[in-house]
Design an enzyme around this catalytic site. Structure first.
Site, PDB file in Angstrom:
ATOM      1  N   ARG A 142      70.258  24.371   8.854  1.00 29.68           N
ATOM      2  CA  ARG A 142      69.553  25.721   9.488  1.00 29.68           C
ATOM      3  C   ARG A 142      70.155  26.286  10.287  1.00 29.68           C
ATOM      4  NH1 ARG A 142      64.449  22.919  11.991  1.00 29.68           N
ATOM      5  NH2 ARG A 142      63.813  25.250  12.171  1.00 29.68           N
TER       6      ARG A 142
ATOM      7  N   GLN B 190      56.634  30.453  17.796  1.00 29.04           N
ATOM      8  CA  GLN B 190      56.815  29.199  17.523  1.00 29.04           C
ATOM      9  C   GLN B 190      57.981  29.193  16.932  1.00 29.04           C
ATOM     10  OE1 GLN B 190      53.113  27.758  15.271  1.00 29.04           O
ATOM     11  NE2 GLN B 190      52.907  29.725  15.319  1.00 29.04           N
TER      12      GLN B 190
ATOM     13  N   HIS C 138      58.058  26.261  20.972  1.00 29.41           N
ATOM     14  CA  HIS C 138      58.933  24.928  20.436  1.00 29.41           C
ATOM     15  C   HIS C 138      60.251  24.918  20.466  1.00 29.41           C
ATOM     16  CE1 HIS C 138      55.067  25.188  17.350  1.00 29.41           C
ATOM     17  NE2 HIS C 138      54.826  24.693  18.677  1.00 29.41           N
TER      18      HIS C 138
HETATM   19  C1  BJW Z   1      54.416  35.326   5.929  1.00 33.71           C
HETATM   20  C2  BJW Z   1      55.728  36.036   5.185  1.00 33.71           C
HETATM   21  C3  BJW Z   1      56.140  37.316   5.532  1.00 33.71           C
HETATM   22  C4  BJW Z   1      55.677  34.013   4.607  1.00 33.71           C
HETATM   23  N1  BJW Z   1      55.285  38.065   6.236  1.00 33.71           N
HETATM   24  N2  BJW Z   1      53.734  36.196   6.701  1.00 33.71           N
HETATM   25  C5  BJW Z   1      44.613  17.804  15.409  1.00 33.71           C
HETATM   26  C6  BJW Z   1      44.379  18.852  16.082  1.00 33.71           C
HETATM   27  C7  BJW Z   1      45.102  19.231  17.097  1.00 33.71           C
HETATM   28  C8  BJW Z   1      46.410  18.912  17.182  1.00 33.71           C
HETATM   29  C9  BJW Z   1      46.622  17.884  16.396  1.00 33.71           C
HETATM   30  C10 BJW Z   1      45.866  17.321  15.378  1.00 33.71           C
HETATM   31  N3  BJW Z   1      46.471  16.388  14.751  1.00 33.71           N
HETATM   32  C11 BJW Z   1      47.726  16.284  15.334  1.00 33.71           C
HETATM   33  C12 BJW Z   1      47.813  17.088  16.130  1.00 33.71           C
HETATM   34  C13 BJW Z   1      49.301  17.375  16.962  1.00 33.71           C
HETATM   35  C14 BJW Z   1      50.389  18.266  16.326  1.00 33.71           C
HETATM   36  C15 BJW Z   1      49.584  19.111  15.080  1.00 33.71           C
HETATM   37  O1  BJW Z   1      49.280  20.208  15.428  1.00 33.71           O
HETATM   38  N4  BJW Z   1      49.510  18.765  13.808  1.00 33.71           N
HETATM   39  C16 BJW Z   1      48.858  19.567  12.818  1.00 33.71           C
HETATM   40  C17 BJW Z   1      49.897  19.759  11.739  1.00 33.71           C
HETATM   41  C18 BJW Z   1      47.591  18.994  12.705  1.00 33.71           C
HETATM   42  N5  BJW Z   1      50.868  18.936  17.136  1.00 33.71           N
HETATM   43  C19 BJW Z   1      52.000  18.388  17.824  1.00 33.71           C
HETATM   44  O2  BJW Z   1      52.330  17.344  17.728  1.00 33.71           O
HETATM   45  C20 BJW Z   1      52.351  19.263  18.819  1.00 33.71           C
HETATM   46  N6  BJW Z   1      52.411  18.459  20.357  1.00 33.71           N
HETATM   47  C21 BJW Z   1      51.125  17.925  20.836  1.00 33.71           C
HETATM   48  O3  BJW Z   1      50.018  18.062  20.413  1.00 33.71           O
HETATM   49  O4  BJW Z   1      51.626  17.455  21.929  1.00 33.71           O
HETATM   50  C22 BJW Z   1      50.488  16.513  22.446  1.00 33.71           C
HETATM   51  C23 BJW Z   1      51.094  15.717  23.615  1.00 33.71           C
HETATM   52  C24 BJW Z   1      50.651  15.852  24.831  1.00 33.71           C
HETATM   53  C25 BJW Z   1      51.103  15.122  25.941  1.00 33.71           C
HETATM   54  C26 BJW Z   1      52.205  13.998  25.514  1.00 33.71           C
HETATM   55  C27 BJW Z   1      52.709  13.808  24.203  1.00 33.71           C
HETATM   56  C28 BJW Z   1      51.955  14.640  23.136  1.00 33.71           C
HETATM   57  C29 BJW Z   1      54.054  19.449  18.691  1.00 33.71           C
HETATM   58  C30 BJW Z   1      53.971  20.635  17.327  1.00 33.71           C
HETATM   59  C31 BJW Z   1      55.580  20.758  17.269  1.00 33.71           C
HETATM   60  C32 BJW Z   1      55.878  21.529  15.999  1.00 33.71           C
HETATM   61  N7  BJW Z   1      57.196  21.600  15.746  1.00 33.71           N
HETATM   62  C33 BJW Z   1      57.789  22.248  14.595  1.00 33.71           C
HETATM   63  C34 BJW Z   1      59.367  22.062  14.423  1.00 33.71           C
HETATM   64  C35 BJW Z   1      59.789  22.783  15.727  1.00 33.71           C
HETATM   65  C36 BJW Z   1      61.457  22.544  15.530  1.00 33.71           C
HETATM   66  C37 BJW Z   1      61.992  23.171  14.602  1.00 33.71           C
HETATM   67  O5  BJW Z   1      62.119  24.173  13.847  1.00 33.71           O
HETATM   68  O6  BJW Z   1      62.842  22.377  13.633  1.00 33.71           O
HETATM   69  O7  BJW Z   1      57.373  23.514  14.735  1.00 33.71           O
HETATM   70  S1  BJW Z   1      57.002  21.761  13.218  1.00 33.71           S
HETATM   71  C38 BJW Z   1      56.846  23.362  12.432  1.00 33.71           C
HETATM   72  O8  BJW Z   1      55.737  23.798  12.370  1.00 33.71           O
HETATM   73  C39 BJW Z   1      57.622  24.336  13.604  1.00 33.71           C
HETATM   74  C40 BJW Z   1      56.942  25.327  13.582  1.00 33.71           C
HETATM   75  O9  BJW Z   1      57.046  26.196  14.742  1.00 33.71           O
HETATM   76  C41 BJW Z   1      55.465  25.213  13.415  1.00 33.71           C
HETATM   77  C42 BJW Z   1      54.504  26.212  12.622  1.00 33.71           C
HETATM   78  O10 BJW Z   1      54.874  26.574  11.444  1.00 33.71           O
HETATM   79  P1  BJW Z   1      54.771  27.985  11.263  1.00 33.71           P
HETATM   80  O11 BJW Z   1      55.572  29.127  11.845  1.00 33.71           O
HETATM   81  O12 BJW Z   1      53.142  28.403  11.068  1.00 33.71           O
HETATM   82  O13 BJW Z   1      55.329  28.117   9.836  1.00 33.71           O
HETATM   83  P2  BJW Z   1      54.748  27.720   8.349  1.00 33.71           P
HETATM   84  O14 BJW Z   1      55.762  27.553   7.383  1.00 33.71           O
HETATM   85  O15 BJW Z   1      53.711  26.679   8.459  1.00 33.71           O
HETATM   86  O16 BJW Z   1      53.868  29.059   8.025  1.00 33.71           O
HETATM   87  C43 BJW Z   1      54.599  30.275   7.452  1.00 33.71           C
HETATM   88  C44 BJW Z   1      53.524  31.357   7.297  1.00 33.71           C
HETATM   89  O17 BJW Z   1      54.076  32.591   7.234  1.00 33.71           O
HETATM   90  C45 BJW Z   1      52.752  31.130   6.095  1.00 33.71           C
HETATM   91  O18 BJW Z   1      51.280  31.329   6.686  1.00 33.71           O
HETATM   92  C46 BJW Z   1      52.915  32.130   5.176  1.00 33.71           C
HETATM   93  O19 BJW Z   1      52.001  32.622   4.252  1.00 33.71           O
HETATM   94  C47 BJW Z   1      53.564  33.161   6.076  1.00 33.71           C
HETATM   95  N8  BJW Z   1      54.485  34.212   5.507  1.00 33.71           N
HETATM   96  N9  BJW Z   1      56.467  34.869   4.447  1.00 33.71           N
HETATM   97  C48 BJW Z   1      54.144  37.349   6.766  1.00 33.71           C
HETATM   98  N10 BJW Z   1      57.072  37.894   4.813  1.00 33.71           N
END
Ligand code: BJW
Ligand code: ZN
Length: 252
Positions: free
Chosen positions: A72, A103, A121
């Site tokens: 990446r 993010q 993140h």
């Molecule tokens: C376009 C386009 C164009 C395309 N123009 N648009 C239920 C409720 C609440 C929380 C949770 C839950 N169950 C589990 C959780 C926790 C979990 C979570 O949310 N899980 C869900 C999946 C349910 N969250 C966590 O674990 C977080 N931590 C936490 O909650 O800690 C609690 C805690 C407290 C105290 C102690 C210990 C713990 C942490 C989340 C970390 C996410 N990390 C990542 C990796 C980062 C590092 C890396 O890059 O390698 O972050 S995962 C990944 O997802 C990355 C992103 O930032 C994140 C979001 O993704 P994003 O940016 O939305 O990308 P995509 O691919 O999903 O979407 C792209 C979009 O673009 C699409 O919609 C396309 O349509 C669009 N698009 N081209 C406009 N040209």
């Protein structure tokens, strides 16, 4: 493409807003050639991105996880900020109060000229000690990243002897509290909250638009597809970020 009357109206709202907050996700960097997480381009060697971005994956196979991050970094290092990133940087320079929350870990907003970016993140160009001795490095020695060069290298080691890991937030890990606080305040205090290129699935980031809406802000979603946020957004621009953002910014 979004019609020009809608963009005019939104530009009016942004002009009259005291504060504007923007939150971006992987979609804004898609047109720079950086793969998103949940699109088909998020696959790498048949692993899904969301399976690799976990502490469990790193504990099981740190070399595999580093290989993915090096791959990446190679892509991101060759990528350029696109017109969407550049339009947001220009917008910041002309707004009274403007907060950019991302993010993304790619640093492309900063390369486009945005300042004070809240990176929820982390950042892919830093590494830190996996055992928490406190060492954080800019990982310059790891930056080459071109596949296959360096691909077989082991995971890098900290001066304390433990492994280094990318300085990013994986699933199940806590986000930096001071960054969440800044993001929450920016969501609460704005009159317009733009949510750009995120699937709005990952919390706590996905909860910020609701915070903004509850505080009375207009929530605007800019995305090529529907997300769980779509029914709750006050305005939806179904468009590519790199196309609609310059058109919007030029009207503000
Ligand atoms: C376009 C386009 C164009 C395309 N123009 N648009 C239920 C409720 C609440 C929380 C949770 C839950 N169950 C589990 C959780 C926790 C979990 C979570 O949310 N899980 C869900 C999946 C349910 N969250 C966590 O674990 C977080 N931590 C936490 O909650 O800690 C609690 C805690 C407290 C105290 C102690 C210990 C713990 C942490 C989340 C970390 C996410 N990390 C990542 C990796 C980062 C590092 C890396 O890059 O390698 O972050 S995962 C990944 O997802 C990355 C992103 O930032 C994140 C979001 O993704 P994003 O940016 O939305 O990308 P995509 O691919 O999903 O979407 C792209 C979009 O673009 C699409 O919609 C396309 O349509 C669009 N698009 N081209 C406009 N040209
Ligand atoms: Zn260490």
């Amino acid at each position: 493409m979004t019609d020009s009357a809608t963009l005019d109206q939104l530009a009016d709202r942004l002009r009259s807003a005291h504060a504007v907050t923007v939150m971006t996700g992987a979609g804004i960097s898609a047109e720079s050639g950086v793969p998103t997480f949940r699109g088909t381009d998020g696959l790498w060697r048949n692993y899904s991105a969301t399976d690799l971005a976990t502490p469990e994956a790193f504990a099981r196979d740190p070399r595999l996880v580093w290989q993915w991050y090096r791959w990446r970094r190679g892509i991101i290092g060759r990528a350029e900020p696109n017109p969407g990133h550049l339009a947001l940087a220009r917008l910041q320079s002309r707004m009274r109060a403007f907060t950019l929350i991302t993010q993304n870990v790619d640093g492309l907003h900063q390369r486009a000229g945005s300042t004070r970016v809240i990176e929820l993140h982390g950042n892919i160009w830093r590494a830190r000690c996996a055992s928490g001795c406190g060492v954080v490095t800019d990982a310059a020695g790891e930056a080459a990243g071109d596949e296959p060069a360096g691909d077989q290298d082991p995971a890098p080691v900290c001066s304390c002897g433990a492994l280094l890991r990318p300085d990013v937030v994986w699933f199940g890990e806590a986000l930096d509290q001071s960054r969440i606080d800044l993001a929450l305040r920016a969501a609460q205090d704005c009159q317009a909250f733009l949510v750009i290129g995120t699937s709005a699935l990952v919390y706590p980031a996905a909860g910020l638009p609701r915070v903004a809406a509850s505080a009375g802000a207009l929530v605007v979603e800019i995305n090529v597809d529907d997300t769980p946020l779509t029914p709750h957004a006050g305005l939806v621009l179904r468009a590519k970020a790199a196309e609609v953002l310059p058109a919007l910014e030029s009207r503000v």
